[in-house]
Write an enzyme that holds these catalytic residues in place. Structure first.
Site, PDB file in Angstrom:
ATOM      1  N   LYS A   1       0.830  -1.207   0.000  1.00 53.53           N
ATOM      2  CA  LYS A   1       0.000   0.000   0.000  1.00 53.53           C
ATOM      3  C   LYS A   1       0.861   1.252   0.000  1.00 53.53           C
ATOM      4  O   LYS A   1       1.772   1.389   0.802  1.00 53.53           O
ATOM      5  CB  LYS A   1      -0.908   0.002   1.230  1.00 53.53           C
ATOM      6  CG  LYS A   1      -1.924   1.123   1.208  1.00 53.53           C
ATOM      7  CD  LYS A   1      -3.197   0.707   1.899  1.00 53.53           C
ATOM      8  CE  LYS A   1      -4.257   1.763   1.856  1.00 53.53           C
ATOM      9  NZ  LYS A   1      -4.725   2.132   0.544  1.00 53.53           N
TER      10      LYS A   1
ATOM     11  N   GLY B   1       6.482   0.813   5.741  1.00 50.78           N
ATOM     12  CA  GLY B   1       7.385  -0.142   5.088  1.00 50.78           C
ATOM     13  C   GLY B   1       7.536   0.136   3.605  1.00 50.78           C
ATOM     14  O   GLY B   1       8.629   0.041   3.047  1.00 50.78           O
ATOM     15  N   CYS B   2       6.429   0.506   2.961  1.00 48.53           N
ATOM     16  CA  CYS B   2       6.456   0.768   1.522  1.00 48.53           C
ATOM     17  C   CYS B   2       7.217   2.060   1.220  1.00 48.53           C
ATOM     18  O   CYS B   2       7.907   2.160   0.201  1.00 48.53           O
ATOM     19  CB  CYS B   2       5.033   0.820   0.974  1.00 48.53           C
ATOM     20  SG  CYS B   2       4.158  -0.746   1.228  1.00 48.53           S
ATOM     21  N   THR B   3       7.116   3.026   2.114  1.00 51.43           N
ATOM     22  CA  THR B   3       7.847   4.277   1.957  1.00 51.43           C
ATOM     23  C   THR B   3       9.348   4.022   2.091  1.00 51.43           C
ATOM     24  O   THR B   3      10.146   4.514   1.283  1.00 51.43           O
ATOM     25  CB  THR B   3       7.371   5.309   3.000  1.00 51.43           C
ATOM     26  OG1 THR B   3       5.976   5.561   2.776  1.00 51.43           O
ATOM     27  CG2 THR B   3       8.151   6.607   2.914  1.00 51.43           C
TER      28      THR B   3
ATOM     29  N   GLY C   1      10.560   2.041  -1.060  1.00 47.48           N
ATOM     30  CA  GLY C   1      10.643   2.921  -2.219  1.00 47.48           C
ATOM     31  C   GLY C   1      11.819   3.876  -2.117  1.00 47.48           C
ATOM     32  O   GLY C   1      12.518   4.133  -3.100  1.00 47.48           O
TER      33      GLY C   1
END
Length: 158
Positions: A39, A44-46, A49
């Site tokens: 998401k 975690g995704c930030t 990325g």
């Protein structure tokens, strides 16, 4: 049937940030890293990325394109990319076509409830469009470095 190491990855076209459409076959001659994240704009995704963003010059030197994919809508992807200053495109895969191709939709548990979601996964595709490496059930710390090392090794051998 998910793609396996050494097999050609089926061609796909998908809507991406920057008002673009990414078509895998148009990237032949370059290596491609496709990383799937659950998401946009989550911690975690930030971090993941950002790790890819910070290593993009090294990926470029290894003739490797980076693409991030989640089921978020295009507006969420655009906002995520802009806010985090990502220097690569994010694919909006609301219809799950790309997710299905790589078999990353899995049954997950959160707060005791089960739901279908993206298993954090990364795939490295060689210059001829064949799957060279895959990482499933990814843990973010150190992951981008590991993918970069694989991309550099693959580029040097081809």
């Amino acid at each position: 049937m998910p793609v396996e190491i050494g097999q050609s990855v089926a061609d796909f076209s998908a809507t991406a940030t920057g008002d673009t459409t990414v078509t895998l076959s148009e990237l032949r001659g370059k290596q491609v890293v496709i990383y799937f994240y659950p998401k946009a704009s989550t911690p975690g995704c930030t971090t993941e990325g950002g790790d890819f963003r910070d290593r993009k010059p090294a990926f470029d030197a290894a003739n490797t394109v980076i693409l991030g994919v989640s089921r978020d809508g295009l507006r969420a992807q655009e906002n995520f990319k802009a806010k985090q200053d990502f220097n690569f495109d994010l694919i909006s895969d609301k219809d799950e076509n790309v997710c299905t191709l790589f078999d990353v939709i899995k049954l997950k548990k959160m707060y005791g409830k089960e739901h279908l979601g993206i298993e954090r996964s990364t795939f490295l595709i060689d210059k001829q469009g064949k799957l060279a490496n895959e990482w499933r059930g990814v843990k973010v710390p150190g992951h981008a470095e590991e993918v970069l090392a694989a991309a550099e090794k693959l580029n040097a051998s081809s």
